[in-house]
Write an enzyme that holds these catalytic residues in place. Sequence first.
Site, mmCIF file in Angstrom:
data_model
loop_
_atom_site.group_PDB
_atom_site.id
_atom_site.type_symbol
_atom_site.label_atom_id
_atom_site.label_comp_id
_atom_site.label_asym_id
_atom_site.label_seq_id
_atom_site.Cartn_x
_atom_site.Cartn_y
_atom_site.Cartn_z
ATOM 1 N N ASP A 204 42.847 30.621 23.270
ATOM 2 C CA ASP A 204 43.106 29.328 22.632
ATOM 3 C C ASP A 204 44.177 29.428 21.557
ATOM 4 O O ASP A 204 44.614 28.412 21.020
ATOM 5 C CB ASP A 204 41.795 28.792 22.029
ATOM 6 C CG ASP A 204 41.907 27.346 21.575
ATOM 7 O OD1 ASP A 204 42.475 26.532 22.325
ATOM 8 O OD2 ASP A 204 41.422 27.019 20.469
ATOM 9 N N THR A 228 42.607 20.415 21.071
ATOM 10 C CA THR A 228 42.278 20.717 22.459
ATOM 11 C C THR A 228 41.275 19.709 23.009
ATOM 12 O O THR A 228 40.309 19.361 22.349
ATOM 13 C CB THR A 228 41.683 22.133 22.569
ATOM 14 O OG1 THR A 228 42.616 23.069 22.035
ATOM 15 C CG2 THR A 228 41.392 22.485 24.022
ATOM 16 N N GLN A 278 45.054 24.417 29.891
ATOM 17 C CA GLN A 278 44.516 23.644 28.771
ATOM 18 C C GLN A 278 45.283 22.343 28.633
ATOM 19 O O GLN A 278 46.494 22.293 28.875
ATOM 20 C CB GLN A 278 44.623 24.446 27.478
ATOM 21 C CG GLN A 278 44.016 23.785 26.256
ATOM 22 C CD GLN A 278 44.153 24.642 25.003
ATOM 23 O OE1 GLN A 278 45.095 24.474 24.240
ATOM 24 N NE2 GLN A 278 43.217 25.565 24.794
#
Length: 287
Positions: A204, A228, A278
């Site tokens: 991430d 996110t 993502q």
Amino acid sequence: MSQALNNLLQLLNLEKLEECLFRGNSEHIGLPQVFGGQVIGQALSASRYTVPADRTVHSMHSYFLYPGDPEKPIIYDVDKLRDGRSFSTRRVKAIQNGRPIFYLTASYHGEAPGFQHQNPMPDIQGPENYVSEQELIKKYAHLLPQKFAESFTQEKAIEVRPVNVIDPINPKKTEPKQYLWIKATGELPKDQLMHQCLLGYASDWGFLTTALHPHGVSLLTPNFQVATIDHSIWFHRSFNMDEWLLFAIESPTASNTRGLVRGQIFNQQGTLVASAVQEGVMRYRDY
């Protein structure tokens, strides 16, 4: 092993409250919310306690619902959806302040012979040719808020060496690509599930920000929000987080206040060990 890595391993080592119910502490890394990688790593850690020992994660898919409070622990509720002959499936709900803030579904599979092919590794120089992100940020520390600067310049559990260096104070428009060399700052136990939790944590970091490159903005741009929405990883082959991995990232599109990024993770031998995708919000705040 660095103290920061030891702290991260403790963070991922959850407290069992009762069957399929776990509690994890939060870390404060200078962000106003819990770092998304922490929740991913802890959710994977929670589910790993409930699967047969001969199975590891082959894919995980997650959604972020609300920002987590870095000052409070998080409860992880694991639902055993299926244990078949070859695959196990788990769903994890992360709870804070009485409501779910995150959901993760993970599928587990054992080793089995089969067809093999993969994309080639990008032609990028080795990690010894690049400076750590920690050292790069020190150049801007005097321009950053004190708490942010202290957090981002201290010892890290995962060392990150970016290939394409972006000035966070005065970002220039560039192509939506990034290459990050990443590695844990110490030797780790030979536990593939733990290595997967650590890669979930690391995946991430610096991921969605690649979608900002063509637009001349950064995480420090005033009144700009980056968050996110969802995050998925496919684990293809075993790997070691205490050896250098190349995270090759690109952003194929951004639209409707959302950016999409996808990445491939290679070891130094050129083996593709994992892939990730993502999507997240990237927009100016309306206040």
